[in-house]
Enzyme design. Structure first.
Site, PDB file in Angstrom:
ATOM      1  N   LYS A 135      -2.550   4.310  38.954  1.00  0.00           N
ATOM      2  CA  LYS A 135      -1.552   4.895  39.851  1.00  0.00           C
ATOM      3  C   LYS A 135      -0.830   3.834  40.696  1.00  0.00           C
ATOM      4  CE  LYS A 135      -3.926   9.355  40.124  1.00  0.00           C
ATOM      5  NZ  LYS A 135      -4.490  10.372  41.049  1.00  0.00           N
ATOM      6  N   PHE A 138      -2.098  20.498  47.565  1.00  0.00           N
ATOM      7  CA  PHE A 138      -1.895  19.064  47.406  1.00  0.00           C
ATOM      8  C   PHE A 138      -0.848  18.703  46.347  1.00  0.00           C
ATOM      9  CE2 PHE A 138      -5.359  20.358  44.620  1.00  0.00           C
ATOM     10  CZ  PHE A 138      -4.956  19.820  43.396  1.00  0.00           C
ATOM     11  N   THR A 155     -13.300  12.061  42.146  1.00  0.00           N
ATOM     12  CA  THR A 155     -11.971  12.192  42.748  1.00  0.00           C
ATOM     13  C   THR A 155     -12.005  12.028  44.263  1.00  0.00           C
ATOM     14  OG1 THR A 155     -11.340  13.697  40.983  1.00  0.00           O
ATOM     15  CG2 THR A 155      -9.977  13.728  42.949  1.00  0.00           C
ATOM     16  N   ARG A 206     -12.545   3.875  41.949  1.00  0.00           N
ATOM     17  CA  ARG A 206     -12.186   4.604  43.176  1.00  0.00           C
ATOM     18  C   ARG A 206     -13.067   4.206  44.347  1.00  0.00           C
ATOM     19  NH1 ARG A 206     -11.411  10.270  39.913  1.00  0.00           N
ATOM     20  NH2 ARG A 206      -9.200  10.012  39.414  1.00  0.00           N
ATOM     21  N   ASN A 244      -5.972   7.787  44.786  1.00  0.00           N
ATOM     22  CA  ASN A 244      -7.323   7.476  44.300  1.00  0.00           C
ATOM     23  C   ASN A 244      -7.314   6.607  43.049  1.00  0.00           C
ATOM     24  OD1 ASN A 244      -6.560   9.298  42.348  1.00  0.00           O
ATOM     25  ND2 ASN A 244      -8.111  10.820  42.839  1.00  0.00           N
ATOM     26  N   HIS A 302      -6.234   8.095  36.913  1.00  0.00           N
ATOM     27  CA  HIS A 302      -6.333   9.425  36.315  1.00  0.00           C
ATOM     28  C   HIS A 302      -6.946   9.233  34.938  1.00  0.00           C
ATOM     29  CE1 HIS A 302      -5.238  13.423  34.793  1.00  0.00           C
ATOM     30  NE2 HIS A 302      -4.947  12.780  33.680  1.00  0.00           N
TER      31      HIS A 302
END
Length: 175
Positions: free
Chosen positions: A15, A64, A98, A112, A122, A125
């Site tokens: 990410k 979210f 997560t 993470r 975080n 994915h």
């Protein structure tokens, strides 16, 4: 007669919170390789808001979802097709849970646990099933033919006749 197990494919996303820090991105890539994953394909891209909404459609209406879509379209990310024995569960284990606050204590050496900031930011994915892996791979790599890869390249990876090409950021078949 020797029986060979079919290797599993999964999608991995790195990410924007990680991609924004090249040294951390290098550490995550190193962790992927050190944990025995093959990188079948990789590419850097920026999702539009519309693409992020489409990818995370399952979260539509959740509290979210807007924050996640905004974050995922806020900057570049790296997409990988990873391969290996039980790649889906192994990638999910390497990512860590997560919930980052919990992960820092329960899985501190996971990606993470080391680099996660919040439950949205975080770091990563990963697909959670073979069906979702196929769907997600096609979303990010529409040009990649999963069936053809299994027919023409899988055995080279299964027998480890590949090497990591640092320029292409993926494994290639040894010539």
């Amino acid at each position: 007669m020797t029986s060979f197990k079919t290797l599993q494919l999964t999608l991995a996303l790195i990410k924007p919170d990680i991609v924004a820090h090249p040294h951390i991105l290098n550490n995550v890539t190193r962790m992927i390789l050190e944990n025995g994953f093959y990188v079948i394909e990789s590419k850097r891209l920026i999702l539009t808001t519309s693409q992020a909404e489409q990818f995370y459609a399952e979260h539509k209406g959740k509290f979210f979802q807007n924050r996640l879509v905004s974050f995922m379209s806020s900057g570049p990310l790296w997409t990988y097709i990873l391969c290996g024995d039980n790649a889906i569960s192994r990638w999910r284990k390497l990512m860590g849970p997560t919930k980052v606050l919990k992960t820092v204590y329960d899985e501190p050496l996971s990606i993470r646990g080391l680099y996660g900031l919040t439950d949205t930011r975080n770091c990563t994915h990963g697909s959670d099933s073979e069906e979702n892996a196929e769907r997600e791979i096609q979303f990010f790599f529409p040009e990649f033919n999963i069936k053809k890869w299994y027919e023409t390249e899988h055995d080279f990876f299964r027998q480890d006749f590949v090497e990591f090409d640092h320029d292409k950021l993926k494994h290639v078949i040894c010539s």
